[in-house]
Scaffold this motif. Structure first.
Motif, mmCIF file in Angstrom:
data_model
loop_
_atom_site.group_PDB
_atom_site.id
_atom_site.type_symbol
_atom_site.label_atom_id
_atom_site.label_comp_id
_atom_site.label_asym_id
_atom_site.label_seq_id
_atom_site.Cartn_x
_atom_site.Cartn_y
_atom_site.Cartn_z
ATOM 1 N N LYS A 1 -27.002 36.204 23.951
ATOM 2 C CA LYS A 1 -26.183 37.413 23.817
ATOM 3 C C LYS A 1 -26.327 38.027 22.421
ATOM 4 O O LYS A 1 -26.334 39.246 22.282
ATOM 5 C CB LYS A 1 -24.715 37.113 24.118
ATOM 6 C CG LYS A 1 -24.441 36.905 25.588
ATOM 7 C CD LYS A 1 -22.971 36.698 25.839
ATOM 8 C CE LYS A 1 -22.715 36.526 27.320
ATOM 9 N NZ LYS A 1 -21.292 36.312 27.618
ATOM 10 N N LEU A 2 -26.447 37.184 21.403
ATOM 11 C CA LEU A 2 -26.673 37.701 20.054
ATOM 12 C C LEU A 2 -28.018 38.415 19.988
ATOM 13 O O LEU A 2 -28.109 39.537 19.472
ATOM 14 C CB LEU A 2 -26.626 36.574 19.010
ATOM 15 C CG LEU A 2 -26.985 37.005 17.587
ATOM 16 C CD1 LEU A 2 -25.941 37.957 17.014
ATOM 17 C CD2 LEU A 2 -27.167 35.794 16.697
ATOM 18 N N THR B 1 -21.694 39.942 19.348
ATOM 19 C CA THR B 1 -22.440 40.033 20.608
ATOM 20 C C THR B 1 -22.093 41.283 21.409
ATOM 21 O O THR B 1 -22.716 41.550 22.434
ATOM 22 C CB THR B 1 -22.219 38.798 21.497
ATOM 23 O OG1 THR B 1 -20.843 38.731 21.881
ATOM 24 C CG2 THR B 1 -22.630 37.521 20.783
#
Length: 155
Positions: free
Chosen positions: A95-96, A69
């Protein structure tokens, strides 16, 4: 791990180009196969042991030890960014996706199991609709369910 149905699908969807990155690469042979279609292949994983083993097993692939991330890689470095069977393990899946978008010039390939099995390491379970919703702010979204004879779904 054999080069299986999902990795074949990722490669088909990725096309070809200058550079490709797989976030959460583990010991997958995907990038070794992608090397036939991409000049640069990078794998990112958080495990030092996994990265060391992958470097020995697939020496033509570049590897980066990092949280997927927040990688140390430059913005828009890759034509394609792949995350296969990773998002369901993330504390914050958004977030990824944000990191994938930051790294990619053109395309993201994201895969997650749908009702395949109960895995205590899976923090999330997505449907096609929830993935579309998560990805919609970033551009055109195409989803496809790829059936697996190995994982036929929960009853």
């Amino acid at each position: 791990m054999d080069f299986g149905l999902r990795q074949q699908k990722y490669l088909e969807m990725a096309g070809q180009g200058g550079a490709i990155c797989e976030l959460g690469c583990g010991l997958s042979p995907f990038l070794s196969e992608a090397k036939k279609k991409f000049a640069l292949t990078f794998g990112v994983d958080f495990s030092p042991q996994t990265i060391n083993t992958a470097r020995k097993k697939f020496p033509k692939v570049d590897y980066v030890l990092s949280d997927v991330t927040k990688t140390p890689l430059p913005d828009h470095m890759f034509d394609v960014v792949v995350a296969g069977e990773v998002i369901e393990h993330m504390e914050d899946p958004k977030k990824l996706v944000e990191e994938m978008v930051r790294l990619a010039k053109h395309k993201l390939v994201l895969s997650t199991p749908i009702l395949e099995f109960n895995d205590p390491e899976h923090l999330w379970e997505f449907t096609e609709e929830s993935l579309r919703t998560l990805l919609a702010p970033y551009g055109q979204v195409t989803t496809e369910v790829v059936p697996s004879s190995r994982f036929i779904g929960r009853k």
